[in-house]
Design a protein around this motif. Structure first.
Motif, PDB file in Angstrom:
ATOM      1  N   MET A   1      18.691  -7.468  63.484  1.00 51.67           N
ATOM      2  CA  MET A   1      17.401  -7.152  62.940  1.00 51.67           C
ATOM      3  C   MET A   1      16.433  -8.285  63.275  1.00 51.67           C
ATOM      4  N   LYS A   2      15.247  -7.920  63.692  1.00 50.80           N
ATOM      5  CA  LYS A   2      14.224  -8.895  64.088  1.00 50.80           C
ATOM      6  C   LYS A   2      13.085  -8.847  63.070  1.00 50.80           C
ATOM      7  N   ILE A   3      12.849  -9.992  62.423  1.00 47.15           N
ATOM      8  CA  ILE A   3      11.847 -10.075  61.357  1.00 47.15           C
ATOM      9  C   ILE A   3      10.842 -11.166  61.694  1.00 47.15           C
ATOM     10  N   LEU A   4       9.567 -10.806  61.658  1.00 46.14           N
ATOM     11  CA  LEU A   4       8.478 -11.762  61.839  1.00 46.14           C
ATOM     12  C   LEU A   4       7.878 -12.035  60.470  1.00 46.14           C
ATOM     13  N   GLY A   5       7.839 -13.298  60.070  1.00 44.55           N
ATOM     14  CA  GLY A   5       7.229 -13.694  58.809  1.00 44.55           C
ATOM     15  C   GLY A   5       5.889 -14.343  59.073  1.00 44.55           C
ATOM     16  N   ILE A   6       4.873 -13.950  58.306  1.00 42.62           N
ATOM     17  CA  ILE A   6       3.523 -14.471  58.493  1.00 42.62           C
ATOM     18  C   ILE A   6       3.029 -15.031  57.175  1.00 42.62           C
ATOM     19  N   SER A   7       2.485 -16.246  57.227  1.00 43.75           N
ATOM     20  CA  SER A   7       1.945 -16.886  56.033  1.00 43.75           C
ATOM     21  C   SER A   7       0.525 -17.355  56.299  1.00 43.75           C
TER      22      SER A   7
END
Length: 92
Positions: A1-7
């Motif tokens: 699974m590929k997850i991009l986290g943005i803050s």
């Protein structure tokens, strides 16, 4: 699974990429914009992280936003698209 986290919370905006539970990379927008404590939408950080992971946006399974990022993205989206739709779509 590929997850991009943005803050985009606080003084620093950043992005992180996880692939199968392993951190592939983390990047702060200020590293790319050369502005101390850059709090803008982390577009350059996102592109950098995707390049590190050798991924295209379409290959992501999830995008996780912190609470502030959702509100900021909504403002960015509405202000970018409103005056010049559909020409503003090129920003995305």
């Amino acid at each position: 699974m590929k997850i991009l986290g943005i803050s985009c919370q606080g003084e620093r905006s950043s992005a992180a990429l996880l692939v199968d539970g392993v951190i592939v990379g983390v990047s702060a927008e200020s590293n790319h914009s050369r502005q101390l404590c850059d709090h803008t939408w982390p577009a350059m950080a996102i592109e950098s992280i995707l390049a590190q992971g050798d991924l295209q946006r379409e290959e992501l399974d999830w995008v996780a936003l912190d609470g502030e990022a959702h509100a900021r993205f909504s403002r960015v989206l509405s202000t970018t698209l409103r005056p010049s739709f559909p020409m503003g779509m090129s920003a995305f």
